[in-house]
Design a protein around this motif. Structure first.
Motif, PDB file in Angstrom:
ATOM      1  N   ALA A  86       0.836  -1.194   0.000  1.00  0.00           N
ATOM      2  CA  ALA A  86       0.000   0.000   0.000  1.00  0.00           C
ATOM      3  C   ALA A  86       0.870   1.244   0.000  1.00  0.00           C
ATOM      4  O   ALA A  86       1.883   1.326   0.666  1.00  0.00           O
TER       5      ALA A  86
ATOM      6  N   THR B 176       1.977   5.138   0.715  1.00  0.00           N
ATOM      7  CA  THR B 176       1.835   6.011   1.868  1.00  0.00           C
ATOM      8  C   THR B 176       1.326   7.392   1.476  1.00  0.00           C
ATOM      9  O   THR B 176       1.121   8.235   2.327  1.00  0.00           O
TER      10      THR B 176
ATOM     11  N   SER C 169      -3.762   8.168  -3.071  1.00  0.00           N
ATOM     12  CA  SER C 169      -3.851   7.464  -4.348  1.00  0.00           C
ATOM     13  C   SER C 169      -5.307   7.131  -4.614  1.00  0.00           C
ATOM     14  O   SER C 169      -6.153   7.244  -3.731  1.00  0.00           O
TER      15      SER C 169
ATOM     16  N   GLN D 293      -8.045   4.286   0.314  1.00  0.00           N
ATOM     17  CA  GLN D 293      -6.894   4.734  -0.458  1.00  0.00           C
ATOM     18  C   GLN D 293      -5.615   3.994  -0.087  1.00  0.00           C
ATOM     19  O   GLN D 293      -4.695   3.903  -0.896  1.00  0.00           O
ATOM     20  N   GLU D 294      -5.542   3.464   1.129  1.00  0.00           N
ATOM     21  CA  GLU D 294      -4.335   2.786   1.565  1.00  0.00           C
ATOM     22  C   GLU D 294      -4.678   1.775   2.657  1.00  0.00           C
ATOM     23  O   GLU D 294      -5.744   1.842   3.276  1.00  0.00           O
TER      24      GLU D 294
ATOM     25  N   ARG E 214       0.306   2.979   6.742  1.00  0.00           N
ATOM     26  CA  ARG E 214       1.353   3.974   6.500  1.00  0.00           C
ATOM     27  C   ARG E 214       2.648   3.458   7.097  1.00  0.00           C
ATOM     28  O   ARG E 214       2.680   2.971   8.215  1.00  0.00           O
TER      29      ARG E 214
ATOM     30  N   THR F 107      -4.283   1.488   8.635  1.00  0.00           N
ATOM     31  CA  THR F 107      -5.333   2.470   8.374  1.00  0.00           C
ATOM     32  C   THR F 107      -6.668   2.007   8.944  1.00  0.00           C
ATOM     33  O   THR F 107      -7.015   0.828   8.861  1.00  0.00           O
TER      34      THR F 107
END
Length: 266
Positions: A18, A20, A23, A37-38, A41, A51
């Motif tokens: 994923a 950071t 996106s 989106q992810e 992180r 997340t």
């Protein structure tokens, strides 16, 4: 696992990769199926923060820290979370190879049944070539039947889903999900190797397991209810049965799960 707390893990632990940075929504929450989106992180020194989904307030994908064996066990148990992790949050590109290997397993099983029930007194060379041709024939028949099964599912969903949704289903993603969820056919080989009096029962149980996995794959991929997914699987099974009947009318010994098994000594 804490809900979103920092965990000290290796940076290579999450094979999903994923990003950071912000996106497009390429991932899904395994709990509520909302886009994300992810997945995590990556901070300095390989410290990851998973997340949290904004909708259900749970980790988007807890499986990124799980061992692959645990994920596989959860997939065998047909857990929707495990299916979402595999289908949406990982990059798996073995659909074609898995499909080919499953067809080879099914063709071998049918070929083995055919050879076991046939008595041939022809010369050795003719027997060898006939057996080779029989295997190729079983592979082609198994391919047609699987194509009919998928076509029945796609046709039903193409007609039914637009009545309840505003957009057409993603058939490319659904095809990949169906191919991956057919991994249960790999159990056909052990069923033949460890042959015993209950082999026909084992083959039927394997068929039920594969259909159950296909049902869960449809439900997870299209985010539909159980009733619609079940009807889709039954539609595919119906078209596959029609294909089997067609081959039987041609007097081809197809040896399909949808056909009535001849009494054989396994």
């Amino acid at each position: 696992m804490g809900t979103g707390g920092r965990r000290g893990t290796r940076s290579g632990k999450g094979t999903e990769g994923a990003a950071t940075v912000a996106s497009p929504c390429l991932y899904r929450c395994i709990e509520c199926n909302r886009e994300a989106q992810e997945l995590y992180r990556d901070y300095s020194h390989g410290v990851l923060k998973i997340t949290i989904c904004k909708s259900c307030q749970k980790p988007v994908d807890k499986y990124i820290e799980y061992d692959p064996v645990i994920i596989l066990i959860n997939a065998i148990l047909c857990k929707a979370q495990a299916y979402r992790h595999i289908l949406f949050n990982t990059k798996i590109n073995i659909h074609g190879k898995l499909c080919m290997f499953c067809l080879l397993c099914e063709a071998y099983l049918r070929w083995w049944q055919l050879q076991d029930s046939s008595q041939n007194t022809a010369p050795d060379d003719l027997i060898r070539y006939a057996k080779e041709w029989d295997f190729y024939r079983m592979f082609v028949i198994a391919s047609f039947e699987q194509a009919a099964f998928f076509a029945g599912i796609f046709a039903f969903l193409w007609v039914e889903l637009p009545m309840t949704t505003k957009k057409k289903p993603n058939f490319v993603l659904l095809l990949k999900a169906l191919l991956l969820s057919s991994y249960g056919k790999l159990l056909l080989i052990p069923a033949v190797i460890w042959e015993h009096d209950y082999t026909p029962l084992c083959l039927r149980l394997i068929k039920v397991f594969v259909l159950t996995s296909n049902f869960q794959a449809i439900r997870v991929t299209l985010n539909t209810n159980r009733r619609l997914s079940l009807l889709a699987v039954l539609s595919g099974l119906l078209l596959e049965s029609i294909m089997v009947y067609f081959f039987q009318r041609m007097e081809w010994d197809v040896g399909s799960d949808c056909a009535v098994y001849k009494s054989q000594d396994f």
